[in-house]
Design a protein around this motif. Structure first.
Motif, PDB file in Angstrom:
ATOM      1  N   SER A  72       0.858  -1.180   0.000  1.00 46.19           N
ATOM      2  CA  SER A  72       0.000   0.000   0.000  1.00 46.19           C
ATOM      3  C   SER A  72       0.891   1.226   0.000  1.00 46.19           C
ATOM      4  O   SER A  72       2.010   1.200   0.522  1.00 46.19           O
ATOM      5  CB  SER A  72      -0.916   0.004   1.225  1.00 46.19           C
ATOM      6  N   ASN A  73       0.405   2.309  -0.604  1.00 47.35           N
ATOM      7  CA  ASN A  73       1.166   3.552  -0.679  1.00 47.35           C
ATOM      8  C   ASN A  73       0.448   4.637   0.101  1.00 47.35           C
ATOM      9  O   ASN A  73      -0.668   5.030  -0.246  1.00 47.35           O
ATOM     10  CB  ASN A  73       1.337   3.990  -2.141  1.00 47.35           C
ATOM     11  N   ASN A  74       1.083   5.091   1.163  1.00 50.13           N
ATOM     12  CA  ASN A  74       0.554   6.196   1.950  1.00 50.13           C
ATOM     13  C   ASN A  74       1.459   7.402   1.772  1.00 50.13           C
ATOM     14  O   ASN A  74       2.619   7.380   2.184  1.00 50.13           O
ATOM     15  CB  ASN A  74       0.466   5.816   3.439  1.00 50.13           C
ATOM     16  N   SER A  75       0.927   8.431   1.154  1.00 51.46           N
ATOM     17  CA  SER A  75       1.699   9.655   0.891  1.00 51.46           C
ATOM     18  C   SER A  75       2.957   9.350   0.077  1.00 51.46           C
ATOM     19  O   SER A  75       4.015   9.939   0.301  1.00 51.46           O
ATOM     20  CB  SER A  75       2.074  10.345   2.214  1.00 51.46           C
ATOM     21  N   GLY A  76       2.852   8.379  -0.830  1.00 47.96           N
ATOM     22  CA  GLY A  76       3.979   8.055  -1.695  1.00 47.96           C
ATOM     23  C   GLY A  76       5.014   7.148  -1.068  1.00 47.96           C
ATOM     24  O   GLY A  76       6.028   6.849  -1.701  1.00 47.96           O
ATOM     25  N   ILE A  77       4.777   6.690   0.161  1.00 44.35           N
ATOM     26  CA  ILE A  77       5.726   5.798   0.839  1.00 44.35           C
ATOM     27  C   ILE A  77       5.122   4.393   0.886  1.00 44.35           C
ATOM     28  O   ILE A  77       4.082   4.188   1.519  1.00 44.35           O
ATOM     29  CB  ILE A  77       6.030   6.284   2.267  1.00 44.35           C
ATOM     30  N   PRO A  78       5.717   3.414   0.221  1.00 43.71           N
ATOM     31  CA  PRO A  78       5.139   2.065   0.205  1.00 43.71           C
ATOM     32  C   PRO A  78       5.270   1.369   1.556  1.00 43.71           C
ATOM     33  O   PRO A  78       6.231   1.591   2.307  1.00 43.71           O
ATOM     34  CB  PRO A  78       5.961   1.345  -0.869  1.00 43.71           C
ATOM     35  N   GLU A  79       4.287   0.569   1.866  1.00 44.59           N
ATOM     36  CA  GLU A  79       4.306  -0.257   3.080  1.00 44.59           C
ATOM     37  C   GLU A  79       3.870  -1.664   2.679  1.00 44.59           C
ATOM     38  O   GLU A  79       2.879  -1.833   1.972  1.00 44.59           O
ATOM     39  CB  GLU A  79       3.378   0.322   4.147  1.00 44.59           C
ATOM     40  N   PHE A  80       4.613  -2.672   3.145  1.00 43.22           N
ATOM     41  CA  PHE A  80       4.414  -4.036   2.692  1.00 43.22           C
ATOM     42  C   PHE A  80       3.892  -4.925   3.811  1.00 43.22           C
ATOM     43  O   PHE A  80       4.197  -4.716   4.984  1.00 43.22           O
ATOM     44  CB  PHE A  80       5.729  -4.625   2.173  1.00 43.22           C
ATOM     45  N   LYS A  81       3.134  -5.918   3.388  1.00 45.51           N
ATOM     46  CA  LYS A  81       2.691  -6.959   4.323  1.00 45.51           C
ATOM     47  C   LYS A  81       2.942  -8.312   3.668  1.00 45.51           C
ATOM     48  O   LYS A  81       2.581  -8.537   2.506  1.00 45.51           O
ATOM     49  CB  LYS A  81       1.211  -6.813   4.669  1.00 45.51           C
ATOM     50  N   ILE A  82       3.585  -9.194   4.416  1.00 47.92           N
ATOM     51  CA  ILE A  82       3.875 -10.544   3.928  1.00 47.92           C
ATOM     52  C   ILE A  82       3.102 -11.530   4.802  1.00 47.92           C
ATOM     53  O   ILE A  82       3.264 -11.546   6.031  1.00 47.92           O
ATOM     54  CB  ILE A  82       5.376 -10.858   3.985  1.00 47.92           C
ATOM     55  N   ARG A  83       2.273 -12.334   4.166  1.00 49.30           N
ATOM     56  CA  ARG A  83       1.490 -13.327   4.896  1.00 49.30           C
ATOM     57  C   ARG A  83       2.021 -14.716   4.574  1.00 49.30           C
ATOM     58  O   ARG A  83       2.145 -15.088   3.398  1.00 49.30           O
ATOM     59  CB  ARG A  83       0.016 -13.229   4.504  1.00 49.30           C
ATOM     60  N   ILE A  84       2.339 -15.481   5.605  1.00 49.44           N
ATOM     61  CA  ILE A  84       2.868 -16.840   5.443  1.00 49.44           C
ATOM     62  C   ILE A  84       1.912 -17.812   6.132  1.00 49.44           C
ATOM     63  O   ILE A  84       1.501 -17.583   7.275  1.00 49.44           O
ATOM     64  CB  ILE A  84       4.281 -16.969   6.063  1.00 49.44           C
ATOM     65  N   ARG A  85       1.582 -18.885   5.427  1.00 51.23           N
ATOM     66  CA  ARG A  85       0.704 -19.917   5.976  1.00 51.23           C
ATOM     67  C   ARG A  85       1.383 -21.268   5.821  1.00 51.23           C
ATOM     68  O   ARG A  85       1.911 -21.593   4.758  1.00 51.23           O
ATOM     69  CB  ARG A  85      -0.646 -19.928   5.256  1.00 51.23           C
TER      70      ARG A  85
END
Length: 359
Positions: A256-269
């Motif tokens: 996701s990009n908030n104010s041009g700064i990407p933020e990542f989420k990694i989901r492992i199952r």
């Protein structure tokens, strides 16, 4: 009918003549290296070492090593050819080992020949040697198997068993030349009577800059591949331990990009099976505790790995590539400035499907 028969005879004759013109190679009249090693040589030269098999009897296989150095690997190969009574054919080359010092200087020039040569498969394995490739190749590990095949099978079996991420010349080239992704290779170490896969060599573009040990490598694979193998040792309370077999794992990245700064989420199952335990407890509460402990271990280890990558300024997970695919007018230089501080959250969930049977 007669004309058709005459035409058929002419075609058969032409086919036989054509086959007779094809250049044929007798196996006993060529040198076929399966593995080659590259090391930094004196000054600006590169040392090339090839290991070629010869058969001493029905079940005995020996290797002989030849080495030469030059400013280009092609010229070094020509020097080796001058020492050989038989022509060197590279069509069966399966593994290229790269000495640590050479890898630190960069692989741009040394990988140029195999990437250009159509006779060399892009599925060929590359690996970094902890030390010098020449020394590793000159050791004797087995008399029952050709040395190059021995190394290739060791890499292949560790991929199949879930310890080592998939690797090849093609995958290295793709990550190296692509935007927002850095490559990695197996890290080999020579022991007294064996070759050990000691971990994973990490690269910034084409330069070796760091490594993961064998335990970190297993967790790293959870972040980059769907797997169905490998075993993890999980510490519990009261100095108890369990071994969990990974029956199947999957991963998923979102950005996701908030104010041009990407933020990542990694989901492992992960779906796993308890294969060993230092305690005989098999209650539902025990299974729940194993799931929670393993999930926590994955999150903590993964976050430490990501912090290490950010400190080294490398992106083996391909976060930049994901950001580029989701961002209009993506700027690589801006991404490199952001990368060391971007947030990457890891969520892991383990489900124990089997606890084994105690007789």
């Amino acid at each position: 009918m007669i004309k058709s028969f005459q035409l058929l005879i002419v075609l058969v004759i032409l086919l036989l003549v054509t086959i007779g013109c094809v250049k044929q190679t007798v196996i006993d009249q060529i040198t076929i290296p399966i593995v080659a090693g590259l090391d930094k040589g004196p000054g600006s030269t590169t040392r090339l070492t090839i290991s070629s098999p010869y058969f001493k009897g029905k079940d005995a296989i020996k290797n002989f090593e030849s080495t030469a150095f030059s400013r280009t690997t092609q010229n070094a190969r020509d020097s080796l050819q001058n020492e050989q009574e038989l022509p060197i054919m590279l069509g069966k080359l399966s593994v290229v080992l790269i000495g640590q010092e050479l890898a630190k200087n960069g692989l741009d020039l040394v990988l140029d020949p195999p990437l250009r040569d159509p006779r060399i498969s892009n599925r060929m394995y590359l690996a970094v040697v902890d030390g010098r490739a020449q020394q590793l190749l000159e050791k004797n590990y087995t008399n029952r198997m050709e040395k190059g095949r021995y190394i290739a099978q060791q890499i292949s079996s560790n991929i199949k068993e879930g310890h080592l991420p998939r690797t090849s010349l093609h995958l290295f080239e793709s990550a190296w030349l692509g935007q927002g992704h850095d490559p990695y290779l197996p890290l080999l170490k020579a022991e007294e009577a064996k070759i050990e896969i000691a971990g994973l060599a990490l690269f910034a573009d084409d330069k070796f800059v760091g490594s993961l040990n064998s335990e970190e490598m297993k967790f790293f694979r959870l972040l980059v591949e769907n797997t169905d193998n490998s075993t993890f040792e999980i510490p519990l309370n009261n100095d108890a331990y369990v071994s969990v077999q990974n029956n199947h794992s999957g991963y998923h990245y979102t950005v996701s990009n908030n104010s041009g700064i990407p933020e990542f989420k990694i989901r492992i199952r992960i779906n796993g099976t308890i294969t060993e335990s230092t305690t005989s407890t098999t209650t539902d509460l025990f299974k729940h505790n194993v799931e929670a402990a393993f999930s926590k271990m994955i999150v903590q280890t993964s976050e430490k790995l990501i912090q290490k990558f950010q400190q080294l300024g490398i992106d083996p997970l391909g976060l930049g590539e994901l950001s580029r695919s989701r961002t209009r007018h993506w700027d690589e230089s801006k991404w490199r400035e952001q990368y060391p501080t971007v947030k990457v959250n890891v969520d892991a969930k383990v489900k124990i499907t089997e606890t084994g049977s105690i007789k």
